[in-house]
Design a protein around this motif. Structure first.
Motif, PDB file in Angstrom:
ATOM      1  N   GLU A  23      -5.859   4.992   0.243  1.00  0.00           N
ATOM      2  CA  GLU A  23      -5.952   4.975   1.710  1.00  0.00           C
ATOM      3  C   GLU A  23      -4.616   5.368   2.337  1.00  0.00           C
ATOM      4  O   GLU A  23      -4.569   6.162   3.273  1.00  0.00           O
ATOM      5  CB  GLU A  23      -6.364   3.588   2.186  1.00  0.00           C
ATOM      6  N   ASP A  39       0.813  -1.216   0.000  1.00  0.00           N
ATOM      7  CA  ASP A  39       0.000   0.000   0.000  1.00  0.00           C
ATOM      8  C   ASP A  39       0.845   1.264   0.000  1.00  0.00           C
ATOM      9  O   ASP A  39       0.429   2.301  -0.489  1.00  0.00           O
ATOM     10  CB  ASP A  39      -0.944   0.031   1.210  1.00  0.00           C
ATOM     11  N   SER A  73      -1.523   3.350  -2.447  1.00  0.00           N
ATOM     12  CA  SER A  73      -2.977   3.241  -2.431  1.00  0.00           C
ATOM     13  C   SER A  73      -3.582   4.567  -1.968  1.00  0.00           C
ATOM     14  O   SER A  73      -2.925   5.356  -1.275  1.00  0.00           O
ATOM     15  CB  SER A  73      -3.417   2.126  -1.484  1.00  0.00           C
TER      16      SER A  73
END
Length: 88
Positions: free
Chosen positions: A79, A52, A77
């Motif tokens: 997030e 991520d 990512s």
């Protein structure tokens, strides 16, 4: 990758190593992973994966137990990126 006892290594340095990881950034980690799997999959100790935080990577181990982390930078990512505001 060569054995620690190989004659090209200076004699005082011909010993086993422990706890070392080397990071190498490449343009295409997936292609390198596929190539290594065909040549000698036994050296792969962590399969290819995307993180991520913005890395695609895998890890191989040389005959001296040195870990080599083959890394490609990829976009993080959403997030993970949202954790950073640019403010301190």
């Amino acid at each position: 990758m060569i054995d620690a006892a190989h004659e090209t290594i200076p004699a005082p340095n011909r010993s086993a190593v422990s706890g070392v990881i080397i990071n190498i950034e490449v343009a295409d980690a997936a292609q390198m992973y596929d190539d290594l799997k065909k040549q000698d999959a036994s050296i792969i100790v962590m399969p290819l994966k995307d993180e991520d935080y913005g890395q695609r990577h895998f890890i191989v181990q040389d005959p001296n137990n040195i870990l080599i982390d083959i890394i490609e930078s990829i976009p993080p990512s959403a997030e993970f990126q949202n954790n950073y505001t640019g403010e301190m």
